[in-house]
Scaffold this motif. Structure first.
Motif, PDB file in Angstrom:
ATOM      1  N   VAL A 172       1.408  -6.104  -1.196  1.00 32.79           N
ATOM      2  CA  VAL A 172       1.874  -4.877  -1.065  1.00 32.79           C
ATOM      3  C   VAL A 172       0.703  -3.828  -1.193  1.00 32.79           C
ATOM      4  CG1 VAL A 172       3.031  -2.923  -2.209  1.00 32.79           C
ATOM      5  CG2 VAL A 172       4.274  -5.445  -2.070  1.00 32.79           C
ATOM      6  N   LEU A 173       0.675  -2.788  -0.161  1.00 34.89           N
ATOM      7  CA  LEU A 173      -0.078  -1.560  -0.424  1.00 34.89           C
ATOM      8  C   LEU A 173       0.780  -0.375  -0.547  1.00 34.89           C
ATOM      9  CD1 LEU A 173      -2.730   0.127   0.142  1.00 34.89           C
ATOM     10  CD2 LEU A 173      -2.414  -0.259   2.622  1.00 34.89           C
ATOM     11  N   GLY A 238      -4.251  -8.331   6.431  1.00 37.16           N
ATOM     12  CA  GLY A 238      -3.906  -7.327   6.096  1.00 37.16           C
ATOM     13  C   GLY A 238      -2.583  -7.462   5.057  1.00 37.16           C
ATOM     14  N   VAL A 239      -1.844  -6.630   4.830  1.00 39.15           N
ATOM     15  CA  VAL A 239      -0.504  -6.811   3.870  1.00 39.15           C
ATOM     16  C   VAL A 239       0.481  -6.794   4.524  1.00 39.15           C
ATOM     17  CG1 VAL A 239      -1.967  -5.461   1.801  1.00 39.15           C
ATOM     18  CG2 VAL A 239      -0.409  -4.135   3.515  1.00 39.15           C
ATOM     19  N   ARG A 262       4.125  -8.864  11.446  1.00 37.76           N
ATOM     20  CA  ARG A 262       5.231  -8.537  10.636  1.00 37.76           C
ATOM     21  C   ARG A 262       5.371  -7.546   9.598  1.00 37.76           C
ATOM     22  NH1 ARG A 262       8.338 -12.764   8.255  1.00 37.76           N
ATOM     23  NH2 ARG A 262       6.534 -13.672   7.916  1.00 37.76           N
ATOM     24  N   GLY A 263       4.478  -7.033   9.604  1.00 32.97           N
ATOM     25  CA  GLY A 263       4.340  -5.978   8.440  1.00 32.97           C
ATOM     26  C   GLY A 263       5.193  -4.691   8.673  1.00 32.97           C
ATOM     27  N   PRO A 285       2.214  -7.167  17.111  1.00 26.86           N
ATOM     28  CA  PRO A 285       2.549  -7.888  15.618  1.00 26.86           C
ATOM     29  C   PRO A 285       3.715  -7.842  15.004  1.00 26.86           C
ATOM     30  CG  PRO A 285       1.269  -5.709  15.522  1.00 26.86           C
ATOM     31  CD  PRO A 285       1.348  -6.007  16.924  1.00 26.86           C
ATOM     32  N   GLU A 286       4.953  -7.204  15.916  1.00 26.20           N
ATOM     33  CA  GLU A 286       6.245  -7.112  15.359  1.00 26.20           C
ATOM     34  C   GLU A 286       6.257  -6.622  14.123  1.00 26.20           C
ATOM     35  OE1 GLU A 286       8.639 -10.888  16.036  1.00 26.20           O
ATOM     36  OE2 GLU A 286       9.009 -10.020  17.987  1.00 26.20           O
ATOM     37  N   ARG A 287       5.728  -5.279  14.132  1.00 25.83           N
ATOM     38  CA  ARG A 287       5.876  -4.609  12.673  1.00 25.83           C
ATOM     39  C   ARG A 287       6.944  -3.619  12.932  1.00 25.83           C
ATOM     40  NH1 ARG A 287      -0.345  -2.882  13.332  1.00 25.83           N
ATOM     41  NH2 ARG A 287      -1.417  -4.733  12.267  1.00 25.83           N
ATOM     42  N   THR A 288       7.493  -3.008  11.664  1.00 24.01           N
ATOM     43  CA  THR A 288       8.440  -2.064  11.570  1.00 24.01           C
ATOM     44  C   THR A 288       7.967  -0.869  10.794  1.00 24.01           C
ATOM     45  OG1 THR A 288       9.856  -4.162  11.383  1.00 24.01           O
ATOM     46  CG2 THR A 288      11.024  -2.101  10.503  1.00 24.01           C
TER      47      THR A 288
END
Ligand SMILES: [Zn+2]
Ligand SMILES: [Zn+2]
Length: 346
Positions: A172-173, A238-239, A262-263, A285-288
């Motif tokens: 987590v960041l 990354g986180v 997936r971040g 990267p399929e982020r949300t």
């Protein structure tokens, strides 16, 4: 018999502008049907009061992180005078589409934001509709009870939002080590596990030290290289989850850059913007990217259980307590930033 003798008038506080607190006399309101009169015992200061602090609150008595005692109950109420509890900020209708599903922070017919649209907790007494009262254990201190509101409530909700998109969060960041950032940190440790590394960025040394005390990994945003720090700890991709509590565009962009595959980025701090190169930073990267606003009333129950189990740990977030008569000193300290959460008590 009502254990509390209620006067006709009370001392109340307003912000007069330019950072000045003024004490005024107001009539003590009488609870109507479905209403409770709360004797305010503690009110936590909040960054969202900064506008009032700088520009004045007019006649309005601010204060929205309220813990107190039911002093009087109107007709058609269940809570008995003498009951201890906290006040949920948003007076929700209970019957709209959002409320029916439990999303009381997204009510379509919101009746009040206590301390903003209606008088709040910097008065001796505050009048509320009973639906926003949440009873607490009688042996819990009122100051610690305020942790259930913006600290655990807003913090916990942002984590529950993140888990919708990313159930397997292992790193987590958090951008911003103010009270909300510290609340997210504390709730990550409690809800997701002590071993999860939580990087916390800020420029404020006092608050970074407090983040470290709570088990976070402080990273000075002005002098340290976050990417290098994460890489040194093996987080080259990354986180998994980033939370922006700073409300600053630059800090939020730094979160986007440090998100892994997936971040999920949860925006909690108001203000500023976020921009994404859609192909490289979102689709590939399929982020949300999510927003998270306050919390829902029903989360109070689970959070109250967390507070029973982790009271000593969480209460470290409250660094200063003042009598209600010293709201000026409390506000000057709080908005100066050399503190964690600050509470006024009576
Ligand atoms: Zn607040
Ligand atoms: Zn509603």
């Amino acid at each position: 018999m009502n254990p509390i003798t209620i006067p006709d008038q009370m001392v109340s506080s307003v912000f007069a502008g330019s950072g000045r607190v003024a004490f005024v006399t107001k009539d003590v309101p009488k609870p109507g049907p479905g209403q409770l009169l709360i004797l305010t015992k503690a009110n936590a200061l909040c960054g969202s009061d900064k506008g009032f602090y700088l520009n004045g609150s007019g006649e309005r008595t601010p204060g929205h992180e309220i813990a107190g005692i039911v002093a009087d109950a109107g007709p058609d109420t269940k809570a008995k005078p003498g009951t201890h509890g906290v006040v949920f900020l948003m007076d929700f209708c209970g019957s709209c589409r959002s409320c029916k599903l439990g999303y009381t922070n997204q009510c379509f017919n919101k009746r009040a934001d206590m301390g903003f649209s209606h008088d709040g907790g910097y008065g001796e007494y505050v009048l509320i509709n009973e639906n926003i009262f949440f009873a607490i254990d009688a042996d819990l201190s009122f100051s610690d009870a305020t942790l259930l509101l913006d600290i655990m409530g807003t913090g916990g909700h942002s984590i529950r939002r993140a888990l919708l998109a990313r159930p397997d969060i292992e790193s987590v960041l958090i951008a911003g080590a103010g009270p909300i950032g510290l609340g997210i940190l504390g709730m990550v440790k409690i809800m997701l596990g002590q071993d999860i590394p939580v990087y916390v960025t800020d420029m404020n040394e006092y608050r970074l030290a407090l983040a470290a005390q709570l088990g976070g990994i402080p990273v000075h945003a002005g002098t340290e290289d976050l990417a290098a720090r994460l890489a040194a700890d093996g987080l080259t991709d990354g986180v998994d989850a980033a939370f922006d509590s700073s409300g600053q565009t630059a800090a939020r962009q730094a979160c986007v850059q440090r998100l892994g595959k997936r971040g999920v980025l949860v925006c909690v701090g108001h203000g500023g913007d976020v921009s994404l190169r859609v192909s490289e930073e979102l689709i590939g990267p399929e982020r949300t990217v999510l927003g998270s606003e306050y919390f829902t009333y029903r989360e109070l129950e689970a959070n109250a259980e967390y507070l029973r189990q982790h009271r000593e740990y969480l209460s470290q977030i409250i660094t200063h307590r003042f009598p209600a008569s010293q709201l000026q000193e409390a506000s000057d300290l709080f908005f100066g930033g050399q503190c964690g959460k600050v509470v006024v008590e009576r």
